[in-house]
Motif scaffolding. Structure first.
Motif, mmCIF file in Angstrom:
data_model
loop_
_atom_site.group_PDB
_atom_site.id
_atom_site.type_symbol
_atom_site.label_atom_id
_atom_site.label_comp_id
_atom_site.label_asym_id
_atom_site.label_seq_id
_atom_site.Cartn_x
_atom_site.Cartn_y
_atom_site.Cartn_z
ATOM 1 N N ASP A 185 0.828 -1.215 0.000
ATOM 2 C CA ASP A 185 0.000 0.000 0.000
ATOM 3 C C ASP A 185 0.861 1.264 0.000
ATOM 4 O O ASP A 185 0.406 2.327 -0.437
ATOM 5 C CB ASP A 185 -0.932 0.015 1.217
ATOM 6 C CG ASP A 185 -2.081 -0.981 1.097
ATOM 7 O OD1 ASP A 185 -2.327 -1.473 -0.029
ATOM 8 O OD2 ASP A 185 -2.718 -1.287 2.118
ATOM 9 N N ARG A 186 2.087 1.150 0.480
ATOM 10 C CA ARG A 186 3.007 2.291 0.498
ATOM 11 C C ARG A 186 3.757 2.452 -0.823
ATOM 12 O O ARG A 186 4.613 3.322 -0.945
ATOM 13 C CB ARG A 186 4.003 2.130 1.654
ATOM 14 C CG ARG A 186 3.340 2.163 3.025
ATOM 15 C CD ARG A 186 4.363 2.076 4.144
ATOM 16 N NE ARG A 186 3.724 2.094 5.453
ATOM 17 C CZ ARG A 186 4.368 2.301 6.596
ATOM 18 N NH1 ARG A 186 5.681 2.513 6.593
ATOM 19 N NH2 ARG A 186 3.722 2.290 7.744
ATOM 20 N N GLY A 187 3.460 1.567 -1.794
ATOM 21 C CA GLY A 187 4.013 1.734 -3.134
ATOM 22 C C GLY A 187 5.078 0.753 -3.556
ATOM 23 O O GLY A 187 5.577 0.816 -4.681
ATOM 24 N N THR A 188 5.442 -0.166 -2.666
ATOM 25 C CA THR A 188 6.478 -1.145 -2.999
ATOM 26 C C THR A 188 5.882 -2.296 -3.796
ATOM 27 O O THR A 188 4.842 -2.846 -3.428
ATOM 28 C CB THR A 188 7.124 -1.695 -1.715
ATOM 29 O OG1 THR A 188 7.666 -0.611 -0.964
ATOM 30 C CG2 THR A 188 8.232 -2.690 -2.031
ATOM 31 N N THR A 189 6.539 -2.668 -4.875
ATOM 32 C CA THR A 189 6.131 -3.824 -5.674
ATOM 33 C C THR A 189 6.459 -5.100 -4.912
ATOM 34 O O THR A 189 7.555 -5.234 -4.365
ATOM 35 C CB THR A 189 6.884 -3.829 -7.020
ATOM 36 O OG1 THR A 189 6.679 -2.581 -7.671
ATOM 37 C CG2 THR A 189 6.411 -4.964 -7.919
ATOM 38 N N ILE A 190 5.509 -6.044 -4.882
ATOM 39 C CA ILE A 190 5.743 -7.316 -4.202
ATOM 40 C C ILE A 190 5.487 -8.466 -5.160
ATOM 41 O O ILE A 190 4.445 -8.524 -5.820
ATOM 42 C CB ILE A 190 4.856 -7.457 -2.952
ATOM 43 C CG1 ILE A 190 5.273 -6.426 -1.893
ATOM 44 C CG2 ILE A 190 4.941 -8.882 -2.388
ATOM 45 C CD1 ILE A 190 4.486 -6.459 -0.625
#
Length: 228
Positions: A185-190
């Motif tokens: 949700d903070r923008g990091t790709t997982i």
């Protein structure tokens, strides 16, 4: 963010683990990688952080071709990619704080920044109160939370997780998934390889299914299962 073009991987024993994969993963996506044992999932995942090198093809992360990357550049790559393993891979003689701080110390970050950043990620995984504990003094779920904190302390754009809940009970699994969801949700790709049907079917995200080294299904909000 991540692009694989005509990627193949053949091991020295002749096993073709990845067979002509083409895929793009955009910044900020949350992607599950599923498939039966021996399907090529782990090889697919490992090539994204250059644990394995493709036999043929192109792997781009942020425009950098991992297939052509010199071995000397791999440590630099891994400062920008967080990796979470099933077996945690914590250093047993270091405290929780020291395990996480180590990732910043190797790049010679200043001590003030290290302390601030370590405490931020410990707060995110709800383990500030155990900063001085050794890994052996933690439960499996707590150790995995430390592993996740370590993976994001450098503020990577991508986190790659290989069966991160494989050793955990159902309740702890969902606690870990809540953390991954917040990181995303903070923008990091997982990108997460998993065998856990409940995770995939309940926390719906993009699903890439691999069989026989090939992508047989790629759905924006898919479910577990291998059928194309």
């Amino acid at each position: 963010m991540i692009e694989l073009k005509e990627v193949y991987k053949t091991y020295p024993n002749g096993v073709l683990a990845v067979n002509g994969i083409n895929v793009k993963i955009r910044q900020g996506e949350f992607v599950y990688v599923v498939g039966p044992s021996g399907a090529g999932k782990s090889t697919f995942i490992k090539m994204m952080y250059r644990e394995e090198r493709p036999s043929k093809g192109t792997i781009l992360i942020n425009g950098i071709d991992l297939a052509q990357m010199k071995d000397s550049k791999v440590p630099l790559l891994r400062r920008n990619i967080g990796v979470v393993f099933q077996d945690y891979k914590l250093l047993p003689t270091l405290t929780v704080y020291e395990n996480i701080a180590f990732a910043l110390e190797v790049i010679e970050e200043n001590p003030k920044t290290i302390k601030k950043r370590v405490m931020e990620v410990l707060d995110l995984v709800k383990l500030k109160h155990k900063a001085r504990f050794l890994p052996t003094e933690l439960s499996g779920g707590e150790q995995q939370r430390v592993s996740i904190a370590r993976s994001i302390v450098n503020k990577p754009k991508v986190v790659i997780a290989d069966e991160p809940t494989g050793n955990l009970d159902p309740e702890t699994t969902w606690e870990i998934m809540d953390i991954f969801k917040e990181i995303n949700d903070r923008g990091t790709t997982i990108v997460m390889a998993t065998h856990n049907k409940d995770i995939v079917n309940n926390l719906k995200r993009r699903v890439i299914a691999i069989e026989g080294g090939k992508i047989v299904r790629d759905q924006a909000r898919g479910v577990y299962g291998y059928e194309s």
